[in-house]
Design an enzyme around this catalytic site. Structure first.
Site, short mmCIF file in Angstrom:
data_model
loop_
_atom_site.label_atom_id
_atom_site.label_comp_id
_atom_site.label_asym_id
_atom_site.label_seq_id
_atom_site.Cartn_x
_atom_site.Cartn_y
_atom_site.Cartn_z
N ASN A 209 0.86 -1.20 0.00
CA ASN A 209 0.00 0.00 0.00
C ASN A 209 0.88 1.24 0.00
OD1 ASN A 209 0.47 0.92 2.87
ND2 ASN A 209 -0.21 -1.18 3.20
N ASP A 278 -4.08 -6.86 5.36
CA ASP A 278 -5.00 -7.76 6.07
C ASP A 278 -4.84 -9.20 5.57
OD1 ASP A 278 -6.20 -5.86 7.75
OD2 ASP A 278 -7.37 -5.07 6.05
N LYS A 288 8.71 -16.55 -11.31
CA LYS A 288 7.78 -15.53 -11.80
C LYS A 288 6.56 -16.17 -12.47
CE LYS A 288 7.48 -11.55 -14.77
NZ LYS A 288 8.01 -10.94 -15.99
N ASP A 306 -3.77 -10.10 13.37
CA ASP A 306 -3.95 -8.69 13.75
C ASP A 306 -2.99 -8.40 14.90
OD1 ASP A 306 -4.77 -6.25 14.89
OD2 ASP A 306 -6.77 -6.48 14.03
N PHE A 323 -3.96 3.17 15.06
CA PHE A 323 -4.27 4.18 14.05
C PHE A 323 -5.41 3.66 13.20
CE2 PHE A 323 -1.56 7.94 13.44
CZ PHE A 323 -0.76 7.81 14.56
N LYS A 337 -13.21 0.64 15.77
CA LYS A 337 -11.94 -0.11 15.73
C LYS A 337 -11.32 -0.14 17.11
CE LYS A 337 -10.18 0.15 11.10
NZ LYS A 337 -9.46 0.84 10.08
N LYS A 341 -10.76 -3.66 19.02
CA LYS A 341 -9.40 -4.13 19.35
C LYS A 341 -9.10 -3.98 20.84
CE LYS A 341 -7.73 -3.19 14.69
NZ LYS A 341 -6.75 -3.94 13.92
O1 PMT Z 1 3.08 6.14 6.49
P1 PMT Z 1 2.42 7.44 6.08
O2 PMT Z 1 2.49 7.69 4.60
O3 PMT Z 1 2.90 8.60 6.91
O4 PMT Z 1 0.86 7.27 6.39
C1 PMT Z 1 0.43 7.12 7.71
C2 PMT Z 1 -0.81 6.20 7.80
C3 PMT Z 1 -1.97 6.81 7.05
C4 PMT Z 1 -0.48 4.80 7.24
C5 PMT Z 1 -1.12 6.07 9.35
O5 PMT Z 1 -1.39 7.37 9.84
C6 PMT Z 1 -2.30 5.15 9.60
O6 PMT Z 1 -3.44 5.57 9.61
N1 PMT Z 1 -2.01 3.85 9.84
C7 PMT Z 1 -3.06 2.80 10.09
C8 PMT Z 1 -3.68 2.39 8.78
C9 PMT Z 1 -4.95 1.58 8.94
O7 PMT Z 1 -5.99 1.98 8.62
O8 PMT Z 1 -4.83 0.50 9.55
P2 PMT Z 1 -6.04 -0.57 9.77
O9 PMT Z 1 -7.36 0.01 9.84
O10 PMT Z 1 -5.80 -1.64 8.80
O11 PMT Z 1 -5.64 -1.06 11.20
C10 PMT Z 1 -6.01 -0.45 12.40
C11 PMT Z 1 -4.89 -0.60 13.38
O12 PMT Z 1 -4.53 -1.97 13.57
C12 PMT Z 1 -3.61 0.10 12.97
O13 PMT Z 1 -3.03 0.61 14.14
C13 PMT Z 1 -2.77 -1.01 12.38
O14 PMT Z 1 -1.37 -0.77 12.52
C14 PMT Z 1 -3.19 -2.20 13.23
N2 PMT Z 1 -3.12 -3.49 12.51
C15 PMT Z 1 -3.94 -3.71 11.45
C16 PMT Z 1 -3.91 -4.95 10.80
C17 PMT Z 1 -3.03 -5.95 11.27
N3 PMT Z 1 -2.96 -7.11 10.68
N4 PMT Z 1 -2.25 -5.70 12.31
C18 PMT Z 1 -2.27 -4.50 12.94
O15 PMT Z 1 -1.52 -4.27 13.90
#
Ligand code: PMT
Length: 396
Positions: A209, A278, A288, A306, A323, A337, A341
Site C-alpha cells: 500500500n 490484512d 515468476k 492482527d 491508528f 476499531k 481491538k
Molecule cells: O506512512 P504514512 O504515509 O505517513 O501514512 C500514515 C498512515 C496513514 C499509514 C497512518 O497514519 C495510519 O493511519 N495507519 C493505520 C492504517 C490503517 O488503517 O490501519 P487498519 O485500519 O488496517 O488497522 C487499524 C490498526 O490496527 C492500525 O493501528 C494497524 O497498525 C493495526 N493493525 C492492522 C492490521 C493488522 N494485521 N495488524 C495491525 O496491527
C-alpha cells in the site's frame, strides 16, 4: 518550526569542523531559533564572522571588549539572553579552559557567567580526544552538568581514523530538538510499527500500500525526544532512522508480527502506525508467474494476524495505541476499531490526508471522546500525540 522562540548562543572554536557550523546555523534558524554566534580567535582562522552574520542575521561577537555592547559587558548580556549555549565545534583547548573555569576570551567568559545549560560538540584528532588530559576534562565537565554531543568516530581531516569527529549538523540539530523537549516519557520503552507491509506473490510482484512510514517515523522520533527508549519495527520505506532509535526492518505482515511479539514483553507502550496488509498470498510462487498460466488471476489469500489486537489481548501487555485510516465516517469507524481491538487510544486520519505526505490531520479517540488536533506537519502532530499518551499513561 520546532525551535520557535528559542534563543541559542552558538559558540564556535578553532577546528576544521568550524566550516560545518555554518550549516548548523542555517538548520537552527530554519527551525525558528534565534542564533547568536560567538567565535574564538582560533575559529576565525577557519571561517569568517561574515559567513555567520549572513546566515544568522545577527552581529557576531569575538572580543570580550566589543564596543557594540552599551554596558561593555558582552559576556553577561549575551549569556543572559540565551536559553542554551551550544559550542560546536568544541576544541580540546576550549574544553580544557572551561573545565578549569578560565575566562580568558569572550566565549569562555560567557560559559563561566551563564545561567543556562551548556552543550558541547567536541571535534579533535583521535589522539587528542583519547588523551588522559582530555578525558579528565570531559569527566569534570560532565560532573559539572555539561552535556556532550558526540564525538563521532570515523575518518578525520588529518587523515587518521577514530573517535573525535564532530557530529554532523543534522545530528546536532536533532540533539538540540531533543534537549528542548520535555522528558514526558523518560524511563518508558516504546515499541512502534510503521510503514506498509509487502506480501509477495512471486519473486517480482507483491501486495502492498501507499504508506510512506512518515507518520510512524515522526512518532518514533518524538517519543525518543520525549526521553523514551524506542524500538521501531519498520516495513519497507525510504526513510532514514531517527537518531537514537533502534530500527528493525521487516517486509511482510508475518515478519512484522514476529518482530513485535519478540519485543513486546520489554515495552511499556505499543503504537501501531503501520498499514498492515490484512491478507497475504497463501503460497508465494518460487518463480515468476506467467500471465498465460492464469496463476495471478487465481491467487488464494489467507488472513494475516492482527498484531495490535493480539498485543492488546496480552495479560500484562503495554499501553496500546492504534491508528485508523478511513475514507469516510472517521469518528464512527475509528471508535469502533478502538472498541473492537480493546485499546484505550486510537488516532484517526483520513486516507487522503494521512498517506504519503509530510502533513496530516489527526483526531484522537479515547474513553473521554474525540480530541481533534489542528492539521499540520506530521512532526508536530507526533509531538502532540506523544503528549496525549504521556497524559493517559501518567498514572499507570
Ligand atoms: O506512512 P504514512 O504515509 O505517513 O501514512 C500514515 C498512515 C496513514 C499509514 C497512518 O497514519 C495510519 O493511519 N495507519 C493505520 C492504517 C490503517 O488503517 O490501519 P487498519 O485500519 O488496517 O488497522 C487499524 C490498526 O490496527 C492500525 O493501528 C494497524 O497498525 C493495526 N493493525 C492492522 C492490521 C493488522 N494485521 N495488524 C495491525 O496491527
Amino acid at each position: 518550526m520546532e525551535l520557535n522562540g528559542k534563543r541559542i548562543v552558538l559558540g564556535v572554536t578553532g577546528g576544521i569542523a568550524a566550516y560545518k557550523s555554518a550549516e548548523l546555523v542555517r538548520l537552527l534558524v530554519r527551525q525558528g531559533a534565534s542564533v547568536q554566534v560567538a567565535m574564538t580567535e582560533g575559529a576565525a582562522h577557519f571561517i569568517t564572522a561574515t559567513t555567520f552574520q549572513a546566515l544568522s542575521g545577527q552581529p557576531v561577537y569575538k572580543d570580550a571588549w566589543d564596543e557594540r555592547m552599551p554596558n561593555a559587558m558582552a559576556h553577561i548580556d549575551l549569556s543572559r539572553q540565551a536559553d542554551l549555549i551550544l559550542v560546536a565545534p568544541a576544541s580540546a583547548d576550549f574544553m580544557a579552559r572551561i573545565a578549569q573555569g578560565m575566562a580568558d576570551d569572550l566565549l569562555a567568559t560567557m560559559v563561566l557567567a551563564r545561567d543556562c545549560p551548556l552543550l558541547l560538540a567536541p571535534a579533535m584528532n583521535r589522539q587528542m580526544w583519547e588523551s588522559p588530559a582530555t578525558q579528565r576534562n570531559v569527566a569534570r565537565l560532565q560532573a559539572d552538568g555539561v552535556g556532550l554531543l558526540g564525538p563521532a568516530s570515523g575518518a578525520q581531516a588529518c587523515g587518521e581514523v577514530g573517535p573525535g569527529r564532530m557530529l554532523e549538523p543534522a545530528e546536532i540539530l536533532e540533539e538540540v530538538l531533543a534537549f528542548f523537549t520535555p522528558k514526558r516519557l523518560a524511563g518508558r520503552r516504546v515499541l512502534l510499527t510503521a510503514g506498509p507491509t509487502f506480501e509477495a506473490i512471486d519473486p517480482v510482484r507483491g501486495i502492498t500500500n501507499l504508506s510512506s512510514g512518515r507518520m510512524g517515523y515522526a512518532l518514533a522520533r518524538a517519543a525518543r525526544h520525549a526521553g523514551a527508549e524506542v524500538v521501531l519495527v519498520s516495513g519497507p520505506v525510504a526513510l532514514s532512522t531517527p537518531a537514537g532509535v533502534d530500527r528493525v526492518n521487516v517486509r511482510s505482515a508475518l515478519d512484522m508480527h514476529a518482530a513485535v511479539m519478540a519485543r513486546v514483553a520489554a515495552a511499556d507502550i505499543f503504537i501501531a502506525v503501520a498499514a498492515v496488509a490484512d491478507y497475504r498470498v497463501a503460497q508465494a510462487a518460487e518463480h515468476k508467474l506467467k500471465k498465460d498460466d492464469g496463476g495471478i488471476a487465481s491467487i488464494k489469500l489467507l488472513e494475516n494476524p492482527d498484531i495490535l489486537a493480539e498485543v492488546a489481548a496480552l495479560a500484562d501487555g503495554p499501553f496500546c495505541v492504534g491508528f485508523a485510516a478511513e475514507s469516510q465516517n472517521l469518528a464512527e469507524y475509528a471508535q469502533n476499531k478502538r472498541r473492537k481491538k480493546k485499546i484505550p487510544l486510537i488516532a484517526g486520519n483520513l486516507i487522503q490526508e494521512g498517506f504519503g505526505g509530510d502533513d496530516n490531520r489527526l483526531v484522537l479517540f479515547d474513553e473521554a471522546g474525540a480530541h481533534p488536533l489542528p492539521p499540520g506537519p506530521k512532526a508536530v502532530l507526533a509531538r502532540q500525540l506523544i503528549d496525549h499518551i504521556a497524559q493517559l499513561t501518567g498514572s499507570r
